[in-house]
Design an enzyme around this catalytic site. Structure first.
Site, mmCIF file in Angstrom:
data_model
loop_
_atom_site.group_PDB
_atom_site.id
_atom_site.type_symbol
_atom_site.label_atom_id
_atom_site.label_comp_id
_atom_site.label_asym_id
_atom_site.label_seq_id
_atom_site.Cartn_x
_atom_site.Cartn_y
_atom_site.Cartn_z
ATOM 1 N NE ARG A 52 49.681 24.445 48.179
ATOM 2 C CZ ARG A 52 49.590 25.038 46.971
ATOM 3 N NH1 ARG A 52 48.611 25.983 46.897
ATOM 4 N NH2 ARG A 52 50.241 24.806 46.006
ATOM 5 N NE ARG A 105 53.140 25.797 36.811
ATOM 6 C CZ ARG A 105 52.548 25.475 37.942
ATOM 7 N NH1 ARG A 105 51.376 25.209 38.019
ATOM 8 N NH2 ARG A 105 53.226 25.262 39.113
ATOM 9 N NE ARG A 107 54.583 29.083 40.164
ATOM 10 C CZ ARG A 107 53.371 28.598 40.484
ATOM 11 N NH1 ARG A 107 52.374 28.363 40.043
ATOM 12 N NH2 ARG A 107 53.491 28.020 41.560
ATOM 13 N NE ARG A 145 55.663 24.262 44.215
ATOM 14 C CZ ARG A 145 55.119 24.592 43.155
ATOM 15 N NH1 ARG A 145 55.832 24.755 41.991
ATOM 16 N NH2 ARG A 145 53.965 24.986 42.710
ATOM 17 C CE LYS A 175 46.405 22.794 43.097
ATOM 18 N NZ LYS A 175 47.612 22.052 42.731
HETATM 19 P P1 ADP Z 1 48.229 23.617 39.142
HETATM 20 O O1 ADP Z 1 47.352 24.613 39.371
HETATM 21 O O2 ADP Z 1 47.691 22.360 39.833
HETATM 22 O O3 ADP Z 1 49.796 23.901 39.843
HETATM 23 P P2 ADP Z 1 48.419 23.948 36.330
HETATM 24 O O4 ADP Z 1 46.798 24.064 35.915
HETATM 25 O O5 ADP Z 1 49.152 25.113 36.357
HETATM 26 O O6 ADP Z 1 48.651 23.124 37.835
HETATM 27 O O7 ADP Z 1 49.145 23.171 35.296
HETATM 28 C C1 ADP Z 1 50.454 22.697 35.450
HETATM 29 C C2 ADP Z 1 51.084 22.711 33.882
HETATM 30 O O8 ADP Z 1 50.524 21.473 33.205
HETATM 31 C C3 ADP Z 1 50.562 23.835 33.056
HETATM 32 O O9 ADP Z 1 51.581 24.205 32.396
HETATM 33 C C4 ADP Z 1 49.670 23.319 32.523
HETATM 34 O O10 ADP Z 1 49.325 24.115 31.339
HETATM 35 C C5 ADP Z 1 49.753 21.774 32.128
HETATM 36 N N1 ADP Z 1 48.413 21.153 32.212
HETATM 37 C C6 ADP Z 1 47.425 21.326 32.925
HETATM 38 N N2 ADP Z 1 46.551 20.442 32.762
HETATM 39 C C7 ADP Z 1 47.274 19.378 31.825
HETATM 40 C C8 ADP Z 1 46.651 18.212 31.176
HETATM 41 N N3 ADP Z 1 45.515 17.695 31.289
HETATM 42 N N4 ADP Z 1 47.790 17.669 30.209
HETATM 43 C C9 ADP Z 1 48.789 18.078 29.926
HETATM 44 N N5 ADP Z 1 49.272 19.246 30.591
HETATM 45 C C10 ADP Z 1 48.498 19.937 31.439
HETATM 46 P P1 AMP Z 2 50.455 27.456 43.474
HETATM 47 O O1 AMP Z 2 50.456 28.621 42.853
HETATM 48 O O2 AMP Z 2 49.056 27.002 44.164
HETATM 49 O O3 AMP Z 2 51.528 26.315 43.059
HETATM 50 O O4 AMP Z 2 51.179 28.106 44.771
HETATM 51 C C1 AMP Z 2 52.499 28.354 44.836
HETATM 52 C C2 AMP Z 2 52.992 28.546 46.287
HETATM 53 O O5 AMP Z 2 52.297 29.444 47.192
HETATM 54 C C3 AMP Z 2 53.096 27.240 47.283
HETATM 55 O O6 AMP Z 2 54.120 26.221 46.926
HETATM 56 C C4 AMP Z 2 53.249 28.022 48.615
HETATM 57 O O7 AMP Z 2 54.538 28.422 48.966
HETATM 58 C C5 AMP Z 2 52.264 29.218 48.332
HETATM 59 N N1 AMP Z 2 50.764 28.810 48.554
HETATM 60 C C6 AMP Z 2 49.733 28.952 48.004
HETATM 61 N N2 AMP Z 2 48.592 28.533 48.511
HETATM 62 C C7 AMP Z 2 48.867 28.084 49.715
HETATM 63 C C8 AMP Z 2 48.150 27.704 50.865
HETATM 64 N N3 AMP Z 2 46.906 27.473 50.758
HETATM 65 N N4 AMP Z 2 48.742 27.294 51.972
HETATM 66 C C9 AMP Z 2 49.972 27.731 52.008
HETATM 67 N N5 AMP Z 2 50.979 28.262 51.088
HETATM 68 C C10 AMP Z 2 50.386 28.303 49.900
#
Ligand code: ADP
Ligand code: AMP
Length: 214
Positions: A88, A127, A160, A171, A13
């Site tokens: 969420r 990541r 992280r 999660r 995302k």
């Molecule tokens: P989210 O925001 O949904 O938690 P991220 O955008 O941070 O996810 O992506 C999670 C991990 O996967 C990151 O390390 C990112 O660089 C990698 N990633 C994102 N999109 C892809 C893809 N299409 N193919 C492979 N790796 C990806």
């Molecule tokens: P993210 O960076 O989107 O993966 O979010 C990391 C963490 O932040 C999640 O696992 C939750 O603990 C918290 N968080 C982020 N967005 C929300 C939301 N909309 N509602 C509740 N918790 C959130």
């Protein structure tokens, strides 16, 4: 253009939201980034949020909804914005709806980035994040030019705490229980679009642009 990015943690995302935000010149609003910035700055909100985030749990709706409603009321959101990681829960989606309705606005798209749990577990371990500017990398799929250093701002990258395997599974469970119901919620509103998030990130982006360009 007002877009919600849906999908499991690690679905991509944030990666896509940054690309869309750059293309349409609209703010990328990530609640996770907002909480991490608050943790880094030692604020009261950060302290409260951290206790939930570290356990892989959602931060309570009452700490989350007002924050987003305030953010989307700011001037830079007048042309639109992209929400990443919010809503969420169904109550969060309802709070967002109420805020939009009060202003006579509505979301254009809720885009679900679809990735199976097995793929997610592998992605999260690789990541790497910059807590300074919010850039995200992957050791294999999107590596920084210098290992563990942010290309954008030069800060040291981190794994992280909540990307460690034991927390990732928690999660994912939370996602299936509390967030996945939003797919039906937005499908019912007629704005749900789905993309295959297992493709190369540029192909995922192309699929999203196809949706937003109609
Ligand atoms: P989210 O925001 O949904 O938690 P991220 O955008 O941070 O996810 O992506 C999670 C991990 O996967 C990151 O390390 C990112 O660089 C990698 N990633 C994102 N999109 C892809 C893809 N299409 N193919 C492979 N790796 C990806
Ligand atoms: P993210 O960076 O989107 O993966 O979010 C990391 C963490 O932040 C999640 O696992 C939750 O603990 C918290 N968080 C982020 N967005 C929300 C939301 N909309 N509602 C509740 N918790 C959130």
């Amino acid at each position: 253009m007002k877009i919600i990015m849906l999908g499991a943690p690690g679905a991509g995302k944030g990666t896509q939201a940054k690309m869309i935000a750059a293309k349409y010149e609209i703010p990328h609003i990530s609640t996770g980034d907002i909480f991490r910035a608050n943790i880094k700055n030692g604020t009261e909100l950060g302290k409260k949020a951290k206790s939930y985030m570290d356990q892989g749990l959602l931060v309570p709706d009452e700490l989350t909804c007002d924050l987003v409603v305030d953010r989307i009321s700011q001037d830079d959101c007048a042309k639109g914005y992209i929400l990443d990681g919010f809503p969420r829960t169904i109550p969060q989606a309802e709070a967002l709806d109420r805020a939009l309705e009060a202003r006579g606005e509505k979301m254009d798209y809720a885009i679900d980035v679809d990735v199976a749990d097995e793929v997610i577990v592998n992605r999260m371990g690789g990541r790497r994040c910059c807590v300074n500017c919010g850039m995200t990398y992957h050791v294999e799929f999107n590596a920084p030019k210098t290992e563990d250093v942010c290309d954008s701002c030069g800060e040291k990258l981190i794994l992280r705490d909540d990307d460690k395997p034991e927390t990732v599974q928690k999660r994912l469970n939370v996602y299936h229980e509390q967030t996945q119901p939003l797919i039906d919620f937005y499908s019912g509103k007629g704005i749900l679009k789905s993309v295959d998030g297992t493709m190369d990130m540029n192909d995922v982006f192309a699929a999203i642009v196809k949706i937003t360009e109609g």
